[in-house]
Design a protein around this motif. Sequence first.
Motif, short mmCIF file in Angstrom:
data_model
loop_
_atom_site.label_atom_id
_atom_site.label_comp_id
_atom_site.label_asym_id
_atom_site.label_seq_id
_atom_site.Cartn_x
_atom_site.Cartn_y
_atom_site.Cartn_z
N LEU A 1 0.36 -0.48 -0.83
CA LEU A 1 -0.18 -1.43 -1.81
C LEU A 1 -1.32 -2.26 -1.20
CD1 LEU A 1 3.23 -2.62 -3.30
CD2 LEU A 1 1.44 -1.46 -4.59
N LEU A 2 -1.10 -2.68 0.04
CA LEU A 2 -2.11 -3.50 0.73
C LEU A 2 -3.41 -2.71 0.90
CD1 LEU A 2 -2.64 -6.20 2.24
CD2 LEU A 2 -1.89 -5.06 4.32
N LYS A 3 -3.28 -1.46 1.31
CA LYS A 3 -4.47 -0.62 1.51
C LYS A 3 -5.24 -0.47 0.21
CE LYS A 3 -4.17 3.31 3.87
NZ LYS A 3 -3.51 4.50 4.42
N THR B 1 6.90 -7.74 -3.98
CA THR B 1 6.17 -6.95 -2.97
C THR B 1 4.76 -6.64 -3.47
OG1 THR B 1 8.28 -5.94 -2.40
CG2 THR B 1 6.32 -4.88 -1.51
N VAL B 2 4.67 -6.30 -4.76
CA VAL B 2 3.35 -6.00 -5.35
C VAL B 2 2.46 -7.25 -5.26
CG1 VAL B 2 2.15 -5.35 -7.48
CG2 VAL B 2 4.32 -4.27 -6.91
N LEU C 1 -1.74 -10.87 -2.51
CA LEU C 1 -2.05 -12.13 -1.83
C LEU C 1 -2.48 -11.88 -0.39
CD1 LEU C 1 0.86 -14.41 -3.14
CD2 LEU C 1 -1.46 -14.24 -4.01
N ALA C 2 -1.78 -10.95 0.26
CA ALA C 2 -2.14 -10.64 1.65
C ALA C 2 -3.53 -10.03 1.72
CB ALA C 2 -1.10 -9.69 2.25
N ALA C 3 -3.82 -9.16 0.75
CA ALA C 3 -5.15 -8.52 0.73
C ALA C 3 -6.23 -9.58 0.52
CB ALA C 3 -5.20 -7.48 -0.38
N ALA C 4 -5.96 -10.54 -0.36
CA ALA C 4 -6.94 -11.60 -0.61
C ALA C 4 -7.14 -12.45 0.64
CB ALA C 4 -6.49 -12.47 -1.78
#
Lengths: 233, 308
Positions: free
Chosen positions: A6-8, A112-113, A118-121
């Motif tokens: 998801l992060l990728k 998780t989604v 949020l982590a990607a941002a």
Amino acid sequence: MRFLALLKKELRESLPWLLLAALIVLGVGLVRLRPRAPFSVADYWQYTSGMTPGEPVNVHYLVGAAQLELPAVWLAFIAPALGLVLGVRHFWVPLFTRTWSFLLHRSAKRSTVLAAKLAAAAIALVVPLGLVWISLHRYACRPDVFPFPEPIKVFASGWLCIALGFVVYLGTALSALSTARWYTTRILGLAFATLAVFFIIAQWKLTWIITLTILAIAILLIQTVAAFEDREF
Amino acid sequence: MSEIVLETKGLTKYYGGKLALDHLDLQIPRGSICGFLGRNGAGKTTAIKMMLGLLHPTAGSAALLGCDSAALTPAVRQRIGYVTEGHRLFRWMSIAKLERFQRAFFPEQWDDRFFGDMIEYFELSTKQKIKHLSNGQRAQVSLALALAPNPELLIMDDPTLGLDAAIRRQFLEGMIELITRQGRTVLFSSHILADVERVADRVVVVDRGRLRADCPLEAFRASVRKVIAKFSDTAPSEAQIEGLLHCRHSKKQLEMTLVDVGDAEVAEWARQTGAEHYEFVEMNLEDQFIEFTAPPNHRRLFQWEEVE
């Protein structure tokens, strides 16, 4: 593995925008930090203060002067703008393209989604803009290029500007997740984030700026998590 | 009795003041291939989204594979394939990237070979980007993505919508591939009744949010019938017979659509009304569906059809 997938995906979708933002800040920084040889203290005084040659040098002013002030001002606009674009990309575009159903029927929790987004941002704001900012700062602190090191306050202000990008990102996400009409409560997330950014920028004390930034992020984060967990797609 | 893999109890949904689904009670046994039928706006997508926990019911509940839809765990979702309406996929991804993305969520179940075979069967290349695919090709990729993890339950929301006949056939053959695997259950909504007739063994019909039928396909085919009765004199304007859905009359003829009415009851009605002659008219599933879901005050578009 699921979180990473998801992060990728989120990072790949953000890539063009974060590169553009980083390039703008880098460009402004490099233009501002052009070395002007020979660079004496008197030249530097003239350059930073706009005084004419021969006027007495104000050492106190020089110590507080910063080459990075102009890039920091740009960063204060670029980081929130990137936050806005990322918020639109992560939360609004799936509404238009109707890909939420596909995304949410993953063998992953909704949290998780959201965490991946949020982590990607956070990565998209901190890594490219942060790297550019650190690079500019290190360059500006080279004694062979500039006679005075950059004040730490200016360096810290750059990071706070990046944090403001996250405030706007969360505000955009909150507005996107709302199902109300624009002229009612839907605008509130974005409006709160915008007002918070202007209010924080207007502060002078670093402690206040840090406190208000953390507070704004905390308020918007709680609201965003609650809205995402409860949202119908 | 076979295990129930999909169950809804009084599933109801209001959008504001508008009723979209009204107390839907369903039980789909394991191994069923269930056609979920209804006109546009009947509540099919709403029902499917509530089953998958994407919408919150206003009342009632749904359970998939024994797990409440409102709290489907990742482990249960892993056992359910879902093909979204319109085959909405990430347009910037290539088929290969989408496969890698999808595989990450089914680490143990993903069947690389099956996915590759399906992509090859559909004459696609994994290098192709989703944004460059036609509707039909996107549908094929959607199906391959949903089937490769070998799901126990496959839910498809109007998967053949907008596809031409040849692509639809390929799509259905892909679906049959899953059906041939033992114990798989499929629920698919569709407007293409011929598709439903071809693969389904059970039908669920919703009409204006209400469940109208939930039965084996053959039972539905047998229960909705059309009778044309001819009269020597003027035909009655109305028919009094239990199970009457619609009645159209012209000067000497009465055309009735009946549900669950036996031959003997029709014969008795014909005797009582003095019908000169009556016959049962063969209907295909599409005709049956249209008659079954037509509103009571349904009028023909062209009134001249009724002129004798």
